[in-house]
Write a protein that holds these residues in place. Structure first.
Motif, PDB file in Angstrom:
ATOM      1  N   PHE A  64     -37.837   4.227 -27.369  1.00 38.91           N
ATOM      2  CA  PHE A  64     -38.760   3.501 -26.542  1.00 38.91           C
ATOM      3  C   PHE A  64     -38.453   2.496 -25.492  1.00 38.91           C
ATOM      4  N   SER A  65     -39.086   2.614 -24.418  1.00 41.51           N
ATOM      5  CA  SER A  65     -38.720   1.652 -23.171  1.00 41.51           C
ATOM      6  C   SER A  65     -39.977   1.219 -22.761  1.00 41.51           C
ATOM      7  N   SER A  66     -39.796  -0.169 -22.205  1.00 42.76           N
ATOM      8  CA  SER A  66     -41.058  -0.903 -21.861  1.00 42.76           C
ATOM      9  C   SER A  66     -41.800  -0.195 -20.496  1.00 42.76           C
ATOM     10  N   GLU A  67     -40.850   0.539 -19.759  1.00 39.70           N
ATOM     11  CA  GLU A  67     -41.211   1.218 -18.511  1.00 39.70           C
ATOM     12  C   GLU A  67     -41.967   2.492 -18.939  1.00 39.70           C
ATOM     13  N   ARG A  68     -41.610   3.210 -19.833  1.00 38.10           N
ATOM     14  CA  ARG A  68     -42.356   4.488 -20.186  1.00 38.10           C
ATOM     15  C   ARG A  68     -43.443   3.984 -21.256  1.00 38.10           C
ATOM     16  N   ARG A  69     -43.311   2.996 -21.867  1.00 34.64           N
ATOM     17  CA  ARG A  69     -44.175   2.485 -23.008  1.00 34.64           C
ATOM     18  C   ARG A  69     -44.409   3.820 -24.147  1.00 34.64           C
TER      19      ARG A  69
ATOM     20  N   ASP B   9     -40.502  -0.543 -38.134  1.00 42.13           N
ATOM     21  CA  ASP B   9     -41.769  -0.998 -37.303  1.00 42.13           C
ATOM     22  C   ASP B   9     -43.112  -1.121 -38.165  1.00 42.13           C
TER      23      ASP B   9
END
Length: 97
Positions: free
Chosen positions: A77-82, A45
């Motif tokens: 990383f998850s989009s829910e937890r951000r 990244d």
């Protein structure tokens, strides 16, 4: 002097806090800096790579950080937890309370 009127020096009172923040940024990071044909390349990244570059420019030694703060866990990383979370042992702190 930059256009903002600031020099490249850091207030000594802030050096400790900067080193602490960059240590955290370095440890909670999955990017890698690799030298390739005399140039440094970020694998991973770009934001994480920029944090590694900042840590190196601030003088943080990755081998020392690896030895002191061994990663013992990671929540990706998850989009829910951000966010991504990492867990590290600190070899310089006693576990006894």
């Amino acid at each position: 002097m930059s256009q903002s009127g600031r020099t490249g020096t850091i207030d000594p009172a802030m050096q400790f806090e900067l080193a602490r923040a960059l240590t955290v940024a370095d440890r909670a990071n999955n990017a890698e800096l690799q030298e390739h044909e005399g140039r440094w390349v970020v694998q991973g990244d770009p934001t994480e790579g920029a944090l590694l570059v900042a840590a190196r420019k601030a003088g943080l030694d990755p081998e020392h950080l690896d030895a002191r703060f061994k990663r013992t866990g990671e929540i990706p990383f998850s989009s829910e937890r951000r966010l991504m979370s990492t867990i590290h042992d600190d070899a310089e702190r006693s576990r006894a309370l």
